[in-house]
Write a protein that holds these residues in place. Sequence first.
Motif, mmCIF file in Angstrom:
data_model
loop_
_atom_site.group_PDB
_atom_site.id
_atom_site.type_symbol
_atom_site.label_atom_id
_atom_site.label_comp_id
_atom_site.label_asym_id
_atom_site.label_seq_id
_atom_site.Cartn_x
_atom_site.Cartn_y
_atom_site.Cartn_z
ATOM 1 N N TYR A 80 0.380 -30.545 12.660
ATOM 2 C CA TYR A 80 0.460 -29.968 14.010
ATOM 3 C C TYR A 80 1.711 -29.098 14.139
ATOM 4 O O TYR A 80 1.675 -28.019 14.748
ATOM 5 C CB TYR A 80 0.502 -31.068 15.068
ATOM 6 C CG TYR A 80 -0.675 -32.024 15.063
ATOM 7 C CD1 TYR A 80 -1.935 -31.633 14.613
ATOM 8 C CD2 TYR A 80 -0.527 -33.333 15.525
ATOM 9 C CE1 TYR A 80 -3.003 -32.516 14.611
ATOM 10 C CE2 TYR A 80 -1.589 -34.220 15.541
ATOM 11 C CZ TYR A 80 -2.826 -33.815 15.078
ATOM 12 O OH TYR A 80 -3.876 -34.688 15.084
ATOM 13 N N LEU A 81 2.828 -29.566 13.566
ATOM 14 C CA LEU A 81 4.065 -28.799 13.649
ATOM 15 C C LEU A 81 3.952 -27.474 12.895
ATOM 16 O O LEU A 81 4.575 -26.478 13.281
ATOM 17 C CB LEU A 81 5.232 -29.614 13.087
ATOM 18 C CG LEU A 81 5.583 -30.910 13.818
ATOM 19 C CD1 LEU A 81 6.784 -31.583 13.163
ATOM 20 C CD2 LEU A 81 5.854 -30.656 15.295
ATOM 21 N N LEU A 82 3.157 -27.461 11.830
ATOM 22 C CA LEU A 82 2.961 -26.238 11.056
ATOM 23 C C LEU A 82 1.985 -25.272 11.726
ATOM 24 O O LEU A 82 1.850 -24.138 11.293
ATOM 25 C CB LEU A 82 2.448 -26.588 9.657
ATOM 26 C CG LEU A 82 3.467 -27.232 8.706
ATOM 27 C CD1 LEU A 82 2.763 -27.755 7.455
ATOM 28 C CD2 LEU A 82 4.558 -26.245 8.333
ATOM 29 N N GLY A 83 1.291 -25.756 12.750
ATOM 30 C CA GLY A 83 0.411 -24.856 13.497
ATOM 31 C C GLY A 83 -1.061 -25.191 13.468
ATOM 32 O O GLY A 83 -1.874 -24.390 13.948
ATOM 33 N N ALA A 84 -1.441 -26.334 12.920
ATOM 34 C CA ALA A 84 -2.858 -26.712 12.931
ATOM 35 C C ALA A 84 -3.355 -26.776 14.373
ATOM 36 O O ALA A 84 -2.673 -27.292 15.265
ATOM 37 C CB ALA A 84 -3.058 -28.056 12.241
ATOM 38 N N ALA A 85 -4.565 -26.269 14.582
ATOM 39 C CA ALA A 85 -5.129 -26.225 15.929
ATOM 40 C C ALA A 85 -5.651 -27.577 16.386
ATOM 41 O O ALA A 85 -6.010 -27.749 17.553
ATOM 42 C CB ALA A 85 -6.266 -25.205 15.979
ATOM 43 N N GLY A 86 -5.708 -28.529 15.476
ATOM 44 C CA GLY A 86 -6.205 -29.855 15.805
ATOM 45 C C GLY A 86 -6.591 -30.582 14.540
ATOM 46 O O GLY A 86 -6.215 -30.175 13.435
ATOM 47 N N ALA A 87 -7.350 -31.652 14.708
ATOM 48 C CA ALA A 87 -7.733 -32.474 13.568
ATOM 49 C C ALA A 87 -9.171 -32.950 13.712
ATOM 50 O O ALA A 87 -9.653 -33.187 14.823
ATOM 51 C CB ALA A 87 -6.798 -33.674 13.440
ATOM 52 N N VAL A 88 -9.832 -33.071 12.570
ATOM 53 C CA VAL A 88 -11.141 -33.722 12.472
ATOM 54 C C VAL A 88 -11.028 -34.640 11.264
ATOM 55 O O VAL A 88 -11.223 -34.209 10.131
ATOM 56 C CB VAL A 88 -12.290 -32.716 12.255
ATOM 57 C CG1 VAL A 88 -13.639 -33.423 12.316
ATOM 58 C CG2 VAL A 88 -12.240 -31.586 13.276
ATOM 59 N N SER A 89 -10.661 -35.908 11.483
ATOM 60 C CA SER A 89 -10.379 -36.784 10.353
ATOM 61 C C SER A 89 -10.651 -38.230 10.705
ATOM 62 O O SER A 89 -10.733 -38.608 11.881
ATOM 63 C CB SER A 89 -8.927 -36.612 9.893
ATOM 64 O OG SER A 89 -8.038 -37.054 10.890
ATOM 65 N N ALA A 90 -10.776 -39.057 9.672
ATOM 66 C CA ALA A 90 -11.284 -40.419 9.824
ATOM 67 C C ALA A 90 -10.406 -41.300 10.697
ATOM 68 O O ALA A 90 -10.909 -42.153 11.428
ATOM 69 C CB ALA A 90 -11.455 -41.052 8.442
ATOM 70 N N THR A 91 -9.085 -41.118 10.623
ATOM 71 C CA THR A 91 -8.196 -41.941 11.441
ATOM 72 C C THR A 91 -8.513 -41.787 12.923
ATOM 73 O O THR A 91 -8.446 -42.748 13.698
ATOM 74 C CB THR A 91 -6.722 -41.566 11.177
ATOM 75 O OG1 THR A 91 -6.451 -41.650 9.778
ATOM 76 C CG2 THR A 91 -5.779 -42.492 11.913
ATOM 77 N N LEU A 92 -8.886 -40.582 13.325
ATOM 78 C CA LEU A 92 -9.247 -40.313 14.717
ATOM 79 C C LEU A 92 -10.438 -41.151 15.153
ATOM 80 O O LEU A 92 -10.558 -41.532 16.324
ATOM 81 C CB LEU A 92 -9.586 -38.834 14.902
ATOM 82 C CG LEU A 92 -8.463 -37.805 15.009
ATOM 83 C CD1 LEU A 92 -7.509 -37.839 13.832
ATOM 84 C CD2 LEU A 92 -9.040 -36.410 15.172
ATOM 85 N N THR A 93 -11.334 -41.430 14.216
ATOM 86 C CA THR A 93 -12.533 -42.194 14.515
ATOM 87 C C THR A 93 -12.196 -43.635 14.860
ATOM 88 O O THR A 93 -12.809 -44.235 15.740
ATOM 89 C CB THR A 93 -13.476 -42.166 13.295
ATOM 90 O OG1 THR A 93 -13.674 -40.807 12.905
ATOM 91 C CG2 THR A 93 -14.818 -42.812 13.598
ATOM 92 N N VAL A 94 -11.204 -44.180 14.160
ATOM 93 C CA VAL A 94 -10.831 -45.581 14.368
ATOM 94 C C VAL A 94 -10.005 -45.740 15.630
ATOM 95 O O VAL A 94 -10.250 -46.639 16.448
ATOM 96 C CB VAL A 94 -10.064 -46.122 13.146
ATOM 97 C CG1 VAL A 94 -9.646 -47.577 13.372
ATOM 98 C CG2 VAL A 94 -10.921 -46.014 11.883
#
Length: 299
Positions: free
Chosen positions: A201-215
């Motif tokens: 996020y600090l580098l500029g990613a617009a967001g996340a789609v990843s497994a940790t988010l699911t849990v």
Amino acid sequence: MAQAPKVELTGIIPPLVTPFDAAENIDIAALRAEVRFHLAAGVHGICVTGSTGDGQMLSVEQSVTVARTAVEEVNGAVPVIAGIIRDSTAEVIRYGSALKGTGVDALQVTPVHYLFQPDEERTIEYYRRITEATGMPVVVYNVIPYALIPARTVYRVIQEVDLVVGVKQSGGDIHQLADLLKASPSGVVLTAVDDLLYPAYLLGAAGAVSATLTVVPGLCVEQWNAVAAGDHKTALDIHNKLLPIWRSIDGPNMTMRIKAALAMLGRDGGLGAHPLTPASEAEKAAIRAALVEAGLLPL
């Protein structure tokens, strides 16, 4: 040239599990409950039929059922992305055309990976043919370890294929993610490097789609909001809670570990499809310990 329909892909977009019943049919009630849970947690989008959703195991009919159920339950509150994991352009187009009819906002498409990787020109043509045939916005899902699309090729795909709206950089490669973010292409760069969500996020990613988010979508939304507010102490504290959770679910039977975690948290991720290996007692113990450390379960 075709213009992409409006779709805003930013923030926390959990990739949902696909709940199966004992007959390996889609457990629609459990899926609806998971969608509602994530919406209540304040997520910014929903992704279905991806890797976390065992998309590679789903028939086109099952994929449509999952996507349609999610779209109905979301009811326009946030964007819905549907994943496609197939090994030919023709099959991706077949799935994509069917998924378009469910009302999803975008498709998430892996490169082909069994057995031979196409070259750069064919990779660009692959995404161009998919978008032209379906008319759908597409996110490049750069996840296959032995068919990883080089950063320079991703740049070209985003720049040259109008309906490609971004890339989800996965595969644990923070270096490629950094290269993509530095280039700042016109499309969106989403991270799926779970142990480095905060620095992404600090580098500029617009967001996340990843497994940790699911849990733990609630914790992930809290971290996203903390970064946006410049509250880096809170963001780092949450990072240190999320890291053990990711370590505990990361493995060859990841979707089954995730479903074990959901069960511990009082949610119903359903059964797994055969021949996926259920979480072992040792794996469950590690998951429980991580959830306890994060303050989500009692000692």
